[in-house]
Design a protein around this motif. Structure first.
Motif, PDB file in Angstrom:
ATOM      1  N   THR A  13      55.134 -97.309 -25.982  1.00 25.34           N
ATOM      2  CA  THR A  13      56.493 -97.360 -25.449  1.00 25.34           C
ATOM      3  C   THR A  13      57.489 -96.792 -26.453  1.00 25.34           C
ATOM      4  O   THR A  13      57.146 -96.507 -27.609  1.00 25.34           O
ATOM      5  CB  THR A  13      56.882 -98.809 -25.105  1.00 25.34           C
ATOM      6  N   GLU A  14      58.740 -96.632 -26.015  1.00 29.61           N
ATOM      7  CA  GLU A  14      59.775 -96.052 -26.863  1.00 29.61           C
ATOM      8  C   GLU A  14      60.019 -96.855 -28.136  1.00 29.61           C
ATOM      9  O   GLU A  14      60.409 -96.303 -29.165  1.00 29.61           O
ATOM     10  CB  GLU A  14      61.086 -95.927 -26.073  1.00 29.61           C
ATOM     11  N   ASP A  15      59.805 -98.162 -28.069  1.00 33.02           N
ATOM     12  CA  ASP A  15      60.015 -98.997 -29.259  1.00 33.02           C
ATOM     13  C   ASP A  15      58.763 -99.091 -30.137  1.00 33.02           C
ATOM     14  O   ASP A  15      58.714 -99.876 -31.079  1.00 33.02           O
ATOM     15  CB  ASP A  15      60.476-100.401 -28.862  1.00 33.02           C
ATOM     16  N   GLY A  16      57.751 -98.271 -29.814  1.00 29.17           N
ATOM     17  CA  GLY A  16      56.558 -98.220 -30.643  1.00 29.17           C
ATOM     18  C   GLY A  16      55.484 -99.231 -30.286  1.00 29.17           C
ATOM     19  O   GLY A  16      54.413 -99.252 -30.903  1.00 29.17           O
ATOM     20  N   ALA A  17      55.744-100.048 -29.284  1.00 30.49           N
ATOM     21  CA  ALA A  17      54.757-101.049 -28.876  1.00 30.49           C
ATOM     22  C   ALA A  17      53.674-100.394 -28.022  1.00 30.49           C
ATOM     23  O   ALA A  17      53.888 -99.349 -27.396  1.00 30.49           O
ATOM     24  CB  ALA A  17      55.436-102.166 -28.104  1.00 30.49           C
ATOM     25  N   GLU A  18      52.511-100.995 -27.989  1.00 29.76           N
ATOM     26  CA  GLU A  18      51.401-100.486 -27.194  1.00 29.76           C
ATOM     27  C   GLU A  18      51.300-101.272 -25.891  1.00 29.76           C
ATOM     28  O   GLU A  18      51.292-102.501 -25.905  1.00 29.76           O
ATOM     29  CB  GLU A  18      50.093-100.609 -27.977  1.00 29.76           C
ATOM     30  N   LYS A  19      51.240-100.549 -24.766  1.00 34.57           N
ATOM     31  CA  LYS A  19      51.159-101.196 -23.468  1.00 34.57           C
ATOM     32  C   LYS A  19      49.874-100.780 -22.777  1.00 34.57           C
ATOM     33  O   LYS A  19      49.571 -99.587 -22.656  1.00 34.57           O
ATOM     34  CB  LYS A  19      52.363-100.810 -22.605  1.00 34.57           C
ATOM     35  N   GLU A  20      49.119-101.758 -22.304  1.00 30.10           N
ATOM     36  CA  GLU A  20      47.857-101.490 -21.627  1.00 30.10           C
ATOM     37  C   GLU A  20      48.099-101.392 -20.122  1.00 30.10           C
ATOM     38  O   GLU A  20      48.515-102.357 -19.487  1.00 30.10           O
ATOM     39  CB  GLU A  20      46.848-102.592 -21.938  1.00 30.10           C
ATOM     40  N   ILE A  21      47.837-100.226 -19.555  1.00 27.29           N
ATOM     41  CA  ILE A  21      48.061 -99.983 -18.126  1.00 27.29           C
ATOM     42  C   ILE A  21      46.815-100.323 -17.310  1.00 27.29           C
ATOM     43  O   ILE A  21      46.903-100.918 -16.237  1.00 27.29           O
ATOM     44  CB  ILE A  21      48.462 -98.522 -17.865  1.00 27.29           C
TER      45      ILE A  21
END
Length: 240
Positions: A13-21
């Motif tokens: 994400t834009e804030d550098g976090a990782e998101k699992e789709i």
């Protein structure tokens, strides 16, 4: 046959976090017509794009007829027999319907052959064969032309991402008839991402995807009645 083994997909994400789709998706698709449904944001379209090669998997493997295609590009997968139809078909200024169907077939075909594909999707060939793919065509017309192209390709696997999106009821009714005809005639497999009951009702099997996971997969006769009853806790799906 298409098989997904422990397929996951993550984005930053834009804030550098990782998101699992998508999370460890395991799926075997052997039936002629399979519908994938579930709530918005559940991962359905992402799954379709991963199958087509538009998105690379983060983890896991994808097999087509036993061959590992995990690292194959979208072009390589297309050559191997995978077609993908977007929610909003692309308009090609300067190209005619005849041009697109000929390109899709991958060989020189006669006007009669091109017209046959248009007739299969319920379009009058005389009115469409020489029309340019531009803003003069409605969303429903474009989607039926796109299906004619896929039929001309004669691919092993055709993936449609929410084909009902952005079209009116009249166009949708025509689209249903086209898919019913495809179900009867196509030699390969069809995967359709959809929320629509009438599309789910012509599928052989239904896959429910929610929260990035396959929450259920089975025969239409077993899955669809529960979806229509709105059993969200079991399937994580929106009411159709």
């Amino acid at each position: 046959m298409l098989e997904l083994r422990n397929v996951s997909f993550k984005v930053t994400t834009e804030d550098g976090a990782e998101k699992e789709i998508l999370k460890n998706v395991n799926l075997k698709i052997e039936d002629r017509f399979v519908a994938i449904t579930g709530p918005n944001g559940g991962g359905k379209s992402t799954l379709a794009k991963i199958i087509a090669g538009i998105y690379p998997v983060t983890e896991g493997q994808i097999f087509l007829d036993g061959e590992d295609i995990t690292n194959k590009s979208i072009t390589e997968r297309a050559k191997m027999g995978i077609s993908f139809a977007f929610q909003q078909p692309v308009r090609f200024k300067g190209l005619t319907v005849r041009d697109l169907i000929t390109l899709a077939a991958g060989k020189k075909i006669s006007v009669t052959e091109a017209c046959t594909y248009l007739s299969e999707v319920g379009l009058c060939a005389r009115d469409y064969i020489d029309r340019e793919i531009n803003a003069s065509l409605s969303g429903g017309e474009l989607k039926r032309i796109e299906i004619a192209m896929i039929m001309a390709r004669g691919t092993k696997l055709s993936v449609f991402d929410e084909p009902e999106a952005g079209i009116d009821l009249w166009s949708f009714n025509n689209l249903i008839r086209v898919f019913e005809k495809m179900h009867e005639k196509i030699n390969g497999n069809i995967i359709i991402i959809s929320h629509q009951e009438r599309i789910l009702d012509i599928a052989d099997k239904i896959v429910v995807v929610s929260g990035g996971e396959v929450t259920n997969y089975g025969k239409k006769e077993d899955i669809l009645p529960t979806l229509l009853r709105g059993d969200y806790s079991k399937f994580g799906c929106v009411k159709l």
